[in-house]
Write a protein that holds these residues in place. Structure first.
Motif, PDB file in Angstrom:
ATOM      1  N   ALA A 357      64.964  -0.104  29.711  1.00 36.38           N
ATOM      2  CA  ALA A 357      64.563  -1.099  30.632  1.00 36.38           C
ATOM      3  C   ALA A 357      65.032  -0.698  31.895  1.00 36.38           C
ATOM      4  CB  ALA A 357      64.875  -2.545  30.196  1.00 36.38           C
ATOM      5  N   LEU A 358      66.188  -0.098  32.004  1.00 34.06           N
ATOM      6  CA  LEU A 358      66.659   0.403  33.292  1.00 34.06           C
ATOM      7  C   LEU A 358      66.164   1.132  33.800  1.00 34.06           C
ATOM      8  CD1 LEU A 358      69.161  -0.969  34.626  1.00 34.06           C
ATOM      9  CD2 LEU A 358      70.799   0.928  33.737  1.00 34.06           C
ATOM     10  N   GLY A 359      65.181   2.307  33.264  1.00 37.35           N
ATOM     11  CA  GLY A 359      64.196   3.126  33.829  1.00 37.35           C
ATOM     12  C   GLY A 359      64.748   4.485  33.301  1.00 37.35           C
ATOM     13  N   LEU A 360      66.026   4.750  32.264  1.00 37.70           N
ATOM     14  CA  LEU A 360      66.268   5.802  31.830  1.00 37.70           C
ATOM     15  C   LEU A 360      65.122   6.535  30.690  1.00 37.70           C
ATOM     16  CD1 LEU A 360      68.795   7.692  32.159  1.00 37.70           C
ATOM     17  CD2 LEU A 360      69.583   6.882  30.144  1.00 37.70           C
ATOM     18  N   ALA A 361      65.097   7.706  31.035  1.00 33.96           N
ATOM     19  CA  ALA A 361      63.794   8.264  29.979  1.00 33.96           C
ATOM     20  C   ALA A 361      64.686   8.817  28.743  1.00 33.96           C
ATOM     21  CB  ALA A 361      63.241   9.376  30.760  1.00 33.96           C
ATOM     22  N   ALA A 362      63.681   8.944  27.897  1.00 27.63           N
ATOM     23  CA  ALA A 362      64.376   9.525  26.358  1.00 27.63           C
ATOM     24  C   ALA A 362      64.896  10.850  26.621  1.00 27.63           C
ATOM     25  CB  ALA A 362      63.545   9.412  25.415  1.00 27.63           C
ATOM     26  N   ARG A 393      75.754   8.855  20.413  1.00 22.49           N
ATOM     27  CA  ARG A 393      75.191   7.803  19.572  1.00 22.49           C
ATOM     28  C   ARG A 393      75.381   6.244  20.618  1.00 22.49           C
ATOM     29  NH1 ARG A 393      78.564  10.128  15.920  1.00 22.49           N
ATOM     30  NH2 ARG A 393      80.323   8.546  15.988  1.00 22.49           N
ATOM     31  N   LEU A 394      76.354   6.259  21.014  1.00 25.31           N
ATOM     32  CA  LEU A 394      76.459   4.909  22.007  1.00 25.31           C
ATOM     33  C   LEU A 394      75.384   4.969  23.038  1.00 25.31           C
ATOM     34  CD1 LEU A 394      77.821   2.375  22.820  1.00 25.31           C
ATOM     35  CD2 LEU A 394      79.461   3.902  24.328  1.00 25.31           C
ATOM     36  N   VAL A 395      75.243   5.998  23.618  1.00 25.04           N
ATOM     37  CA  VAL A 395      74.170   6.009  24.671  1.00 25.04           C
ATOM     38  C   VAL A 395      72.936   5.791  24.003  1.00 25.04           C
ATOM     39  CG1 VAL A 395      72.864   7.573  26.453  1.00 25.04           C
ATOM     40  CG2 VAL A 395      75.343   7.261  26.330  1.00 25.04           C
ATOM     41  N   THR A 396      72.383   6.173  23.033  1.00 24.73           N
ATOM     42  CA  THR A 396      71.210   5.958  22.223  1.00 24.73           C
ATOM     43  C   THR A 396      71.129   4.598  21.844  1.00 24.73           C
ATOM     44  OG1 THR A 396      71.108   8.312  21.319  1.00 24.73           O
ATOM     45  CG2 THR A 396      69.835   6.724  20.244  1.00 24.73           C
ATOM     46  N   ALA A 397      72.005   3.958  21.344  1.00 21.76           N
ATOM     47  CA  ALA A 397      72.000   2.777  20.918  1.00 21.76           C
ATOM     48  C   ALA A 397      71.760   1.624  22.148  1.00 21.76           C
ATOM     49  CB  ALA A 397      73.493   2.177  20.258  1.00 21.76           C
ATOM     50  N   ALA A 398      72.264   2.222  23.372  1.00 24.40           N
ATOM     51  CA  ALA A 398      72.110   1.254  24.693  1.00 24.40           C
ATOM     52  C   ALA A 398      70.571   1.579  25.273  1.00 24.40           C
ATOM     53  CB  ALA A 398      72.991   1.666  25.601  1.00 24.40           C
ATOM     54  N   TYR A 399      69.940   2.441  24.736  1.00 24.47           N
ATOM     55  CA  TYR A 399      68.823   2.784  25.098  1.00 24.47           C
ATOM     56  C   TYR A 399      67.646   2.220  23.968  1.00 24.47           C
ATOM     57  CZ  TYR A 399      64.280   5.503  25.744  1.00 24.47           C
ATOM     58  OH  TYR A 399      63.129   5.782  25.907  1.00 24.47           O
ATOM     59  N   ASP A 400      68.025   2.090  22.812  1.00 23.25           N
ATOM     60  CA  ASP A 400      67.300   1.352  21.779  1.00 23.25           C
ATOM     61  C   ASP A 400      67.402  -0.154  21.792  1.00 23.25           C
ATOM     62  OD1 ASP A 400      66.171   3.821  21.161  1.00 23.25           O
ATOM     63  OD2 ASP A 400      67.747   4.140  19.251  1.00 23.25           O
ATOM     64  N   GLY A 401      68.425  -0.788  22.491  1.00 24.16           N
ATOM     65  CA  GLY A 401      68.759  -2.180  22.519  1.00 24.16           C
ATOM     66  C   GLY A 401      69.363  -2.482  21.085  1.00 24.16           C
TER      67      GLY A 401
END
Length: 408
Positions: A357-362, A393-401
């Motif tokens: 939601a912040l705008g970071l791309a996958a 893993r942490l960054v992915t979790a923050a991306y996925d919510g």
């Protein structure tokens, strides 16, 4: 038990309604020629004109630099210094948000020691005292009025860079909650969430021990008894009043709580430092061009969850400071309650909930994780250690919510 503690603060901190009126007296003790670093918006207010008239009435000559920009572009500091050099200021007054205060520190540094800002990037690169700085914040968030760091934007670097030195700490901080009364709700939210993140990351930071050279070799040295005191005060004040200040900007009591909370958080992290939420925000913010406070607040619940296995006791104390009851709850349950309460507060004030939601791309997740993992001064401050896979893993979790997944 042997206590280790360290703290570095301004010589004078004045807090309270109307304290801006003390500026001429405080300034008079430090010099008679003042460079004012502020932005154009604030110079157009009646309050600013009244403050300048008061300085001149105290026989203080002023030069106003009113072109401070968000995130302090490197060349804007050079322009300010060149403008001020012939004026030969004896003091520098930062008046505005965190960028105005950081500009004041950087201008005082270059006016005192010359060279380029690049010469001072990192820790302990400032060779000695700088012109005295008076910090007068008009927002409640960054804590720059009491910290030893200035953050700037360098066009030659992808990430923002910092100059960290005890010599950058302001000589005096004048914190008047009335100056924050006109902050719009969005800015109140982002700045206040930034302050709460500072406080929680400082309180849960790694405890680095009692090496007598630790504070001599590093600006940010982990949590201690003194920084904990300020961090818990900040968490208590922000937890009870940030939502109120966001909902009703005219609530004087809430505004005072939030400004005191931001100040106390600055007192804490200015020595303890911050950790993983800030490490991830630097690359995420560079890619999304979003506000620093919004980024670190978005990340905070995920980082708290990641750290819950290593800092459950501290997170339980955070829950208590936020006003949650411990009756019938274990330490682990209180730690989870702290995470949920931070999520609730941030949702109530409109903070973004995911990196997506912040705008970071996958396809930017791996780069973000790699850059964050490389910011050693922040990663080593985190209570739970990292390897690169854990950071991904942490960054992915923050991306996925997925806050629960970030604990793995």
């Amino acid at each position: 038990m042997t206590h280790f503690a360290a703290i570095r603060l301004p010589h004078e901190i004045l807090f309270g309604k109307g304290q801006r009126h003390a500026l001429p007296t405080v300034a008079s003790r430090l010099g008679r020629k003042a460079l004012i670093c502020t932005d154009r918006r604030f110079t157009e207010t009646d309050v600013f004109q009244q403050m300048m008239d008061a300085l001149r009435g105290a026989s203080i000559e002023v030069l106003v630099h009113d072109r401070v920009l968000p995130d302090v572009p490197r060349e804007s500091v050079t322009a300010c210094v060149e403008e001020a050099r012939d004026f030969q200021p004896e003091i520098v007054i930062g008046l505005g948000g965190g960028s105005c205060l950081d500009m004041a520190k950087c201008a005082a540094l270059l006016l005192s020691h010359g060279g380029r800002l690049q010469d001072y990037y990192g820790e302990f690169k400032v060779p000695g005292p700088i012109l005295p700085v008076i910090a007068v914040p008009t927002t409640a968030g960054t804590g720059s009025e009491v910290t030893p760091v200035a953050v700037i934007t360098d066009p030659d670097r992808t990430l923002k860079v910092g100059i960290s030195s005890p010599h950058l700490i302001a000589a005096a901080a004048l914190c008047d909650p009335e100056l924050t009364m006109t902050c719009p709700p969005g800015l109140t939210a982002v700045a206040g969430a930034d302050a709460l993140t500072h406080a929680i990351e400082a309180f849960t930071a790694a405890r680095r021990g009692a090496d007598p050279l630790l504070a001599q070799n590093h600006v940010f040295i982990g949590k201690s008894a003194l920084t904990d005191h300020f961090a818990l005060l900040a968490i208590k004040l922000l937890g009870r009043s940030l939502e109120r200040a966001y909902a009703d900007g005219s609530d004087e009591e809430a505004r005072a709580d939030v400004m005191m909370g931001a100040l106390a958080a600055g007192c804490a992290f200015g020595t303890a430092g911050t950790a993983a939420a800030h490490a991830i925000q630097y690359p995420a913010g560079a890619l999304t061009h979003t506000a620093h406070g919004l980024g670190v607040a978005t990340l905070l619940p995920y980082v708290m969850s990641f750290n819950s296995s290593a800092a459950a006791r501290e997170l339980a104390e955070v829950a208590t400071a936020l006003g949650l009851s411990s009756a019938g709850r274990s330490t682990g349950e209180m730690a989870q309650a702290a995470i949920q309460e931070v999520q609730r507060i941030f949702a109530a004030i409109g903070i973004t909930t995911t990196l997506q939601a912040l705008g970071l791309a996958a396809d930017q997740l791996d780069w973000t994780a790699e850059q964050a993992f490389g910011i050693d001064r922040l990663i080593k401050n985190n209570p739970r250690s990292f390897d690169l896979d854990a950071m991904k893993r942490l960054v992915t979790a923050a991306y996925d919510g997925d806050v629960a997944a970030s604990a793995l």
